[in-house]
Design a protein around this motif. Structure first.
Motif, PDB file in Angstrom:
ATOM      1  N   GLY A 220       1.273  -1.109   0.141  1.00 16.44           N
ATOM      2  CA  GLY A 220      -0.177   0.473  -0.425  1.00 16.44           C
ATOM      3  C   GLY A 220       0.818   1.210   0.232  1.00 16.44           C
ATOM      4  O   GLY A 220       2.266   1.156  -0.411  1.00 16.44           O
ATOM      5  N   SER A 221       0.187   2.512   0.440  1.00 18.32           N
ATOM      6  CA  SER A 221       1.186   3.460  -0.441  1.00 18.32           C
ATOM      7  C   SER A 221       2.019   3.582   1.024  1.00 18.32           C
ATOM      8  O   SER A 221       3.363   4.847   0.934  1.00 18.32           O
ATOM      9  N   ASN A 389      -8.859  -3.865   1.273  1.00 15.14           N
ATOM     10  CA  ASN A 389      -8.941  -4.009   2.945  1.00 15.14           C
ATOM     11  C   ASN A 389     -10.436  -5.411   3.137  1.00 15.14           C
ATOM     12  O   ASN A 389     -10.672  -4.551   4.928  1.00 15.14           O
ATOM     13  N   ASP A 402      -6.323  -2.661   7.505  1.00 20.02           N
ATOM     14  CA  ASP A 402      -5.820  -1.696   7.436  1.00 20.02           C
ATOM     15  C   ASP A 402      -6.602  -0.433   7.773  1.00 20.02           C
ATOM     16  O   ASP A 402      -6.938   0.406   7.456  1.00 20.02           O
ATOM     17  N   ASP A 423      -9.364   7.127  -1.452  1.00 20.87           N
ATOM     18  CA  ASP A 423      -9.465   6.291  -2.874  1.00 20.87           C
ATOM     19  C   ASP A 423     -10.660   6.872  -3.618  1.00 20.87           C
ATOM     20  O   ASP A 423     -11.214   6.738  -3.228  1.00 20.87           O
TER      21      ASP A 423
END
Length: 572
Positions: A220-221, A389, A402, A423
């Protein structure tokens, strides 16, 4: 002294037989009940005027008396209690009998004794709760009532009612969503208990050497997720794993306890803060709604550079319950059939392919919205609901993961009004969980006290997640939305349609496959339109999690019934 005393009950009954009759099965509980009869059309005197005059004479008190005796102070003595229950003038003898029964029931319920006084707290508890004095609950409650009675003994009836009203309103406020009182219990009682228990179990003292890292699962980020395992305590040697060795970790019998590891990125701006928040929220949700998230084991900081480990980097650890998310299953051509055995234990019997697929989608949605209801009840908004998620466990459970973007609006944790980690494919049109003009939260105790106003009156921040849940429903039900490009095109068309699904359905460039949503008279489609919409004033225009679970789409219960019936089938 009183000019006269109220005559005994028997005398009054004989004197006014059309107005009164005695009541009371027990000698010490004799009462008089008014009979209300209609006056004749000629207006003849039925005895009321005489009876009222006698009552007035009986209650007259001479002002020169310094002390009024107990017998003259009240309306009645043991045998002279008059209970007045209003009836319509047209009530006949049958209504009078009902009045008699009602008077007795009310007197018994309130514990009114023969003198007309309300019973003691112990007797009141006995009457209301059917608890005898030996019951511990009755003892504690009776003591509390006695103390409350002693504290309010100097107050007038009006002041007592005002005090009780204030206490009731305070209780309702403290227990209203998101729950100031339950939040205080969690922060000052449950959290310290969890810390103490984890310390005893060693969860708060995890080390890098306790784990071996397997294959990389996702990224992920702000973090990278790996499969992993706990190093056995028998001193087994942990070798470097690479290539196929990483992939085979889950099948390595030397490692009995499998885990999921998440490495927080070190050089990425905001990653450390996000990791700290995710750790805090995992502990928080594990206390408030453990069935809704993966089993969190704790965290550790790498003490040296080695393979994936970077010195000083934080790692989060969860018990392994499954390494595949809903996004993994959505990407396969066989969705939603590829989840059927996992959700129900076997292939459903006696149903067509379309009905079976619809039941799988409904089962996933029911679990997702149930989990959202649980976390929303504690003041937490996830803010990043999407298939990647939502982990699907080996037992067919759908759990939230998450929590790096989550916010606890009970205390303002991880909440900045004009900033959000979103998102865009799943983000609702309002973009922020609360309006940008909402002030930043005050210190935690004050924020907690004010949270019901923010949640119930000014906004309904939980509806942010419900829009994302609606997008997940659409993805599962409509095959063309399961690709990245298809989802982006849908969002663009939906934006042009003013976030009105019915208008989108009519104007979509490609006719969508809505068979799953149109089953059962379109209940699935109706739910989708009530989740994917712009928000109205005061949080209206979109269903909350609790309201969504009451929607007819879930009330049919076909998925659960099919699962049960399938287990009785002889064929697999």
């Amino acid at each position: 002294m009183a000019a006269s005393h109220l005559p005994p009950a028997a005398t009054l009954v004989k004197k006014y037989p059309t107005l009164l009759h005695p009541f009371g099965a027990k000698p010490h509980a004799q009462r008089l009940i008014f009979r209300c009869r209609a006056t004749s059309s000629e207006g003849a005197d039925d005895g009321w005027a005489s009876f009222v005059d006698e009552l007035k004479r009986s209650l007259q008190v001479d002002p020169s008396d310094a002390v009024i005796s107990n017998a003259g102070a009240g309306l009645t003595s043991n045998n002279d209690l008059v209970t007045a229950l209003p009836l319509e003038p047209s009530a006949g003898p049958a209504a009078g009998d009902a009045t008699t029964a009602a008077a007795g029931a009310v007197s018994e319920l309130l514990g009114v004794d023969a003198s007309g006084a309300v019973a003691t707290p112990d007797r009141l508890l006995s009457s209301l709760l059917h608890l005898d004095a030996s019951n511990p609950v009755a003892s504690v409650a009776g003591g509390a009532l006695s103390r409350l009675d002693a504290l309010t003994s100097g107050l007038s009836d009006a002041q007592r009612w005002a005090l009780f009203g204030f206490l009731a309103a305070t209780w309702l406020y403290l227990t209203a969503r998101p729950g100031v009182l339950s939040g205080a219990v969690d922060m000052y009682v449950l959290a310290p208990l969890q810390l103490a228990l984890d310390s005893v179990l060693g969860r708060r003292s995890l080390k890098m050497s306790d784990f071996v890292v397997g294959e990389r699962i996702g990224e992920g980020s702000f973090g990278v997720v790996y499969a992993g395992a706990v190093v056995p305590k028998n001193g087994a040697v942990v070798e470097e794993r690479s290539g196929k060795a990483k992939t085979s970790l889950q099948n390595d019998d030397r490692y009995k306890e499998k885990v999921i590891l998440k490495k927080i990125k070190v050089m990425t701006v905001g990653a450390k803060e996000c990791g700290d928040y995710e750790e805090w929220f995992n502990y928080r949700v594990s206390r408030a709604a453990p069935e809704s998230c993966a089993d969190f084991l704790g965290s550790f900081v790498a003490d040296k550079n080695k393979a994936e480990f970077v010195k000083g980097g934080k790692w989060l650890v969860w018990k392994f319950e499954g390494d595949r998310t809903l996004a993994n299953y959505l990407s396969e051509r066989g969705f939603p059939s590829n989840l059927e055995r996992l959700m129900f234990g076997r292939v459903l019997q006696g149903l067509g392919p379309l009905e079976r697929e619809a039941l799988v989608v409904k089962q996933v949605m029911r679990q997702l919205i149930t989990s959202l209801k649980r976390i929303h009840a504690t003041g937490i908004v996830h803010r990043d609901i999407k298939p990647s998620n939502l982990v699907v466990t080996r037992r067919g459970q759908v759990k939230l993961i998450d929590f790096g973007a989550a916010t606890d609006l009970r205390i303002g944790k991880n909440y900045v009004p004009d900033r959000a980690l979103l998102d865009p494919d799943y983000c609702p049109p309002e973009l922020y969980v609360l309006p940008e003009e909402t002030p930043e939260p005050p210190p935690e105790p004050i924020a907690a006290i004010l949270s019901p106003i923010l949640w119930q009156v000014l906004n309904s921040p939980d509806l942010f997640d419900m829009y994302s849940a609606g997008i997940v429903l659409m993805q599962m039900a409509i095959p063309t939305l399961r690709t990245q490009s298809g989802l982006k095109n849908f969002n663009a068309e939906l934006r042009s349609a003013g976030y009105d699904l019915n208008r989108w359905r009519q104007s979509a460039r490609r006719r969508p496959d809505l068979q799953i949503l149109d089953l059962d008279s379109g209940r699935g489609w109706d739910l989708a339109t009530k989740l994917i919409s712009e928000r109205g004033a005061n949080g209206g225009g979109r269903l909350s999690a609790a309201a969504a679970l009451r929607h007819p789409y879930f009330l049919l219960g076909g998925d659960q019934a099919a699962a049960v019936l399938s287990k009785f089938s002889l064929s697999k």
